[in-house]
Design a protein around this motif. Structure first.
Motif, PDB file in Angstrom:
ATOM      1  N   SER A 239       0.795  -1.229   0.000  1.00 57.04           N
ATOM      2  CA  SER A 239       0.000   0.000   0.000  1.00 57.04           C
ATOM      3  C   SER A 239       0.826   1.276   0.000  1.00 57.04           C
ATOM      4  O   SER A 239       0.384   2.310  -0.505  1.00 57.04           O
ATOM      5  CB  SER A 239      -0.917   0.016   1.227  1.00 57.04           C
ATOM      6  OG  SER A 239      -0.153   0.170   2.404  1.00 57.04           O
ATOM      7  N   GLY A 240       2.012   1.226   0.602  1.00 56.46           N
ATOM      8  CA  GLY A 240       2.808   2.438   0.778  1.00 56.46           C
ATOM      9  C   GLY A 240       2.150   3.418   1.733  1.00 56.46           C
ATOM     10  O   GLY A 240       2.521   4.599   1.761  1.00 56.46           O
ATOM     11  N   ASP A 241       1.229   2.935   2.530  1.00 59.03           N
ATOM     12  CA  ASP A 241       0.388   3.802   3.356  1.00 59.03           C
ATOM     13  C   ASP A 241       0.504   3.418   4.829  1.00 59.03           C
ATOM     14  O   ASP A 241       0.189   2.283   5.205  1.00 59.03           O
ATOM     15  CB  ASP A 241      -1.070   3.656   2.901  1.00 59.03           C
ATOM     16  CG  ASP A 241      -2.002   4.665   3.546  1.00 59.03           C
ATOM     17  OD1 ASP A 241      -1.622   5.289   4.551  1.00 59.03           O
ATOM     18  OD2 ASP A 241      -3.125   4.828   3.029  1.00 59.03           O
ATOM     19  N   PRO A 242       0.943   4.348   5.695  1.00 63.22           N
ATOM     20  CA  PRO A 242       0.999   4.060   7.134  1.00 63.22           C
ATOM     21  C   PRO A 242      -0.349   3.670   7.714  1.00 63.22           C
ATOM     22  O   PRO A 242      -0.411   3.025   8.761  1.00 63.22           O
ATOM     23  CB  PRO A 242       1.490   5.385   7.734  1.00 63.22           C
ATOM     24  CG  PRO A 242       2.244   6.050   6.640  1.00 63.22           C
ATOM     25  CD  PRO A 242       1.496   5.680   5.386  1.00 63.22           C
ATOM     26  N   GLY A 243      -1.431   4.042   7.028  1.00 64.03           N
ATOM     27  CA  GLY A 243      -2.753   3.629   7.479  1.00 64.03           C
ATOM     28  C   GLY A 243      -2.936   2.124   7.470  1.00 64.03           C
ATOM     29  O   GLY A 243      -3.827   1.594   8.154  1.00 64.03           O
ATOM     30  N   SER A 244      -2.106   1.423   6.700  1.00 58.45           N
ATOM     31  CA  SER A 244      -2.158  -0.040   6.655  1.00 58.45           C
ATOM     32  C   SER A 244      -1.345  -0.668   7.778  1.00 58.45           C
ATOM     33  O   SER A 244      -1.303  -1.899   7.885  1.00 58.45           O
ATOM     34  CB  SER A 244      -1.622  -0.552   5.311  1.00 58.45           C
ATOM     35  OG  SER A 244      -2.402  -0.073   4.240  1.00 58.45           O
ATOM     36  N   CYS A 245      -0.710   0.162   8.575  1.00 62.18           N
ATOM     37  CA  CYS A 245       0.231  -0.316   9.594  1.00 62.18           C
ATOM     38  C   CYS A 245      -0.307  -0.203  11.012  1.00 62.18           C
ATOM     39  O   CYS A 245       0.456  -0.156  11.980  1.00 62.18           O
ATOM     40  CB  CYS A 245       1.543   0.452   9.481  1.00 62.18           C
ATOM     41  SG  CYS A 245       2.370   0.288   7.873  1.00 62.18           S
ATOM     42  N   ASN A 246      -1.621  -0.162  11.152  1.00 63.67           N
ATOM     43  CA  ASN A 246      -2.221  -0.040  12.474  1.00 63.67           C
ATOM     44  C   ASN A 246      -2.279  -1.407  13.148  1.00 63.67           C
ATOM     45  O   ASN A 246      -3.338  -2.050  13.231  1.00 63.67           O
ATOM     46  CB  ASN A 246      -3.611   0.583  12.381  1.00 63.67           C
ATOM     47  CG  ASN A 246      -4.222   0.860  13.738  1.00 63.67           C
ATOM     48  OD1 ASN A 246      -3.639   0.543  14.768  1.00 63.67           O
ATOM     49  ND2 ASN A 246      -5.396   1.446  13.741  1.00 63.67           N
ATOM     50  N   THR A 247      -1.152  -1.851  13.629  1.00 61.32           N
ATOM     51  CA  THR A 247      -1.072  -3.140  14.318  1.00 61.32           C
ATOM     52  C   THR A 247      -1.818  -3.114  15.649  1.00 61.32           C
ATOM     53  O   THR A 247      -2.175  -4.166  16.188  1.00 61.32           O
ATOM     54  CB  THR A 247       0.386  -3.517  14.589  1.00 61.32           C
ATOM     55  OG1 THR A 247       1.015  -2.469  15.353  1.00 61.32           O
ATOM     56  CG2 THR A 247       1.155  -3.711  13.288  1.00 61.32           C
ATOM     57  N   TRP A 248      -2.056  -1.926  16.183  1.00 62.90           N
ATOM     58  CA  TRP A 248      -2.641  -1.791  17.523  1.00 62.90           C
ATOM     59  C   TRP A 248      -4.122  -2.127  17.542  1.00 62.90           C
ATOM     60  O   TRP A 248      -4.673  -2.455  18.603  1.00 62.90           O
ATOM     61  CB  TRP A 248      -2.387  -0.379  18.048  1.00 62.90           C
ATOM     62  CG  TRP A 248      -0.936  -0.059  18.071  1.00 62.90           C
ATOM     63  CD1 TRP A 248      -0.246   0.664  17.135  1.00 62.90           C
ATOM     64  CD2 TRP A 248       0.021  -0.492  19.030  1.00 62.90           C
ATOM     65  NE1 TRP A 248       1.088   0.727  17.460  1.00 62.90           N
ATOM     66  CE2 TRP A 248       1.281   0.017  18.626  1.00 62.90           C
ATOM     67  CE3 TRP A 248      -0.055  -1.246  20.189  1.00 62.90           C
ATOM     68  CZ2 TRP A 248       2.443  -0.210  19.346  1.00 62.90           C
ATOM     69  CZ3 TRP A 248       1.105  -1.478  20.909  1.00 62.90           C
ATOM     70  CH2 TRP A 248       2.338  -0.966  20.492  1.00 62.90           C
ATOM     71  N   SER A 249      -4.777  -2.039  16.415  1.00 65.21           N
ATOM     72  CA  SER A 249      -6.194  -2.391  16.325  1.00 65.21           C
ATOM     73  C   SER A 249      -6.410  -3.782  15.737  1.00 65.21           C
ATOM     74  O   SER A 249      -7.536  -4.245  15.664  1.00 65.21           O
ATOM     75  CB  SER A 249      -6.951  -1.359  15.481  1.00 65.21           C
ATOM     76  OG  SER A 249      -6.966  -0.098  16.109  1.00 65.21           O
ATOM     77  N   ALA A 250      -5.329  -4.412  15.327  1.00 64.43           N
ATOM     78  CA  ALA A 250      -5.440  -5.735  14.693  1.00 64.43           C
ATOM     79  C   ALA A 250      -5.767  -6.795  15.732  1.00 64.43           C
ATOM     80  O   ALA A 250      -5.380  -6.693  16.889  1.00 64.43           O
ATOM     81  CB  ALA A 250      -4.130  -6.070  13.989  1.00 64.43           C
ATOM     82  N   PRO A 251      -6.485  -7.848  15.323  1.00 65.33           N
ATOM     83  CA  PRO A 251      -6.736  -8.954  16.247  1.00 65.33           C
ATOM     84  C   PRO A 251      -5.431  -9.656  16.626  1.00 65.33           C
ATOM     85  O   PRO A 251      -4.436  -9.577  15.901  1.00 65.33           O
ATOM     86  CB  PRO A 251      -7.646  -9.888  15.436  1.00 65.33           C
ATOM     87  CG  PRO A 251      -7.396  -9.535  14.008  1.00 65.33           C
ATOM     88  CD  PRO A 251      -7.078  -8.072  13.995  1.00 65.33           C
ATOM     89  N   SER A 252      -5.448 -10.313  17.769  1.00 62.45           N
ATOM     90  CA  SER A 252      -4.235 -10.936  18.282  1.00 62.45           C
ATOM     91  C   SER A 252      -3.620 -11.928  17.288  1.00 62.45           C
ATOM     92  O   SER A 252      -2.402 -12.073  17.218  1.00 62.45           O
ATOM     93  CB  SER A 252      -4.538 -11.651  19.594  1.00 62.45           C
ATOM     94  OG  SER A 252      -4.850 -10.739  20.610  1.00 62.45           O
ATOM     95  N   ALA A 253      -4.481 -12.609  16.520  1.00 61.76           N
ATOM     96  CA  ALA A 253      -3.972 -13.586  15.562  1.00 61.76           C
ATOM     97  C   ALA A 253      -3.073 -12.954  14.510  1.00 61.76           C
ATOM     98  O   ALA A 253      -2.188 -13.614  13.958  1.00 61.76           O
ATOM     99  CB  ALA A 253      -5.132 -14.307  14.878  1.00 61.76           C
ATOM    100  N   LYS A 254      -3.290 -11.676  14.219  1.00 61.04           N
ATOM    101  CA  LYS A 254      -2.487 -10.976  13.200  1.00 61.04           C
ATOM    102  C   LYS A 254      -1.144 -10.493  13.758  1.00 61.04           C
ATOM    103  O   LYS A 254      -0.279 -10.047  12.993  1.00 61.04           O
ATOM    104  CB  LYS A 254      -3.261  -9.782  12.651  1.00 61.04           C
ATOM    105  CG  LYS A 254      -4.433 -10.136  11.751  1.00 61.04           C
ATOM    106  CD  LYS A 254      -3.956 -10.734  10.433  1.00 61.04           C
ATOM    107  CE  LYS A 254      -5.119 -10.925   9.470  1.00 61.04           C
ATOM    108  NZ  LYS A 254      -4.663 -11.532   8.192  1.00 61.04           N
ATOM    109  N   VAL A 255      -0.979 -10.524  15.053  1.00 63.34           N
ATOM    110  CA  VAL A 255       0.280 -10.062  15.652  1.00 63.34           C
ATOM    111  C   VAL A 255       0.888 -11.144  16.519  1.00 63.34           C
ATOM    112  O   VAL A 255       1.566 -10.886  17.503  1.00 63.34           O
ATOM    113  CB  VAL A 255       0.068  -8.772  16.475  1.00 63.34           C
ATOM    114  CG1 VAL A 255      -0.303  -7.614  15.572  1.00 63.34           C
ATOM    115  CG2 VAL A 255      -0.992  -8.962  17.559  1.00 63.34           C
ATOM    116  N   ALA A 256       0.658 -12.382  16.126  1.00 65.68           N
ATOM    117  CA  ALA A 256       1.170 -13.525  16.889  1.00 65.68           C
ATOM    118  C   ALA A 256       2.677 -13.666  16.697  1.00 65.68           C
ATOM    119  O   ALA A 256       3.232 -13.168  15.724  1.00 65.68           O
ATOM    120  CB  ALA A 256       0.470 -14.799  16.430  1.00 65.68           C
TER     121      ALA A 256
END
Length: 256
Positions: A239-256
């Protein structure tokens, strides 16, 4: 003090464990600075030109010149983005060492702890230009390493670093997940940085795929699984977009 675990590929010095042994618990983050940061609404990074300077194997002088050029490229990409987000501009400083220092940024280091480190207090990146790091400097690893540290600087400027530091946690598992959210976001921001200059680098797509292979070596309980690292770096690059980098709102499975 929390530590950003961006370690040497393959390092075991930090007690990294295989991603499969890390269980992802549900630990939602409720701090708006992290989940709804104004950085996310600034849009994609502008497409900019970046000319990579030549770098020779195990040659510290050319590596310093190369990294200085990469830093200029990152500044060009991020300056308008930070303006768009209404964030105060702050330049990154670069410093170098040819081996792991005994102490840096108030921390004692051990051999192979890190090959680069961002010091939030001085807003300085230390690059440890070891023989191993400069063995194959022509790939994207060196570029991405500085881009990842620059991503931490962006997190600092946006208030994300301080908010992460101040997050409360009730268990070691929750702390580890918070650390993964922070580190995976830096990977994603680095991917966005690369996307902003990709056309001008004139590199084949295989170079990006090779980079993802090396990044998987950073997997661990605080760094994220191989799958998570690949996913978030890929989201930023796609994406080239920091808006795609919101790890803080991602479900736990996405940041395992």
């Amino acid at each position: 003090m929390k530590l950003a675990m961006i370690a040497l590929a393959g390092s075991t010095a930090l007690g990294l464990v295989p991603a499969a042994s890390v269980s992802a618990a549900a630990h939602p983050v409720k701090d708006g600075t992290l989940t709804d940061n104004r950085l996310y609404g600034a849009g994609p990074l502008p497409t900019t030109a970046c000319r990579e300077r030549p770098v020779k194997k195990r040659d510290v002088k050319s590596a310093k010149s190369y990294l200085a050029g990469v830093l200029e490229c990152l500044n060009r990409s991020w300056a308008p983005e930070l303006d768009q987000a209404g964030l105060k501009q702050s330049r990154v400083k670069l410093t170098y060492a040819d081996k792991v220092p005994a102490k840096y940024c108030g921390l004692k280091w051990r051999k192979d702890d890190w090959d680069a480190y961002y010091c939030d207090a001085s807003r300085t990146v230390l690059m440890v230009l070891s023989k191993d790091l400069l063995k194959e400097p022509g790939d994207l690893y060196l570029f991405n390493l500085l881009a990842t540290k620059y991503g931490e600087h962006v997190q600092n400027v946006a208030g994300i670093y301080r908010a992460w530091e101040n997050l409360r946690y009730r268990s070691k598992a929750e702390l580890a997940e918070q650390n993964r959210r922070y580190n995976l976001q830096a990977h994603c921001l680095a991917g966005a940085s690369l996307r902003s200059v990709w056309e001008s680098l004139h590199r084949p797509r295989e170079d990006w795929d090779d980079l993802l292979f090396y990044l998987r070596g950073w997997a661990g309980k605080d760094g994220g699984s191989r799958r998570s690292i690949t996913y978030w770096a890929g989201e930023g690059f796609k994406s080239g977009d920091p808006g795609s980098c919101n790890t803080w709102s991602a479900p736990s499975a996405k940041v395992a």
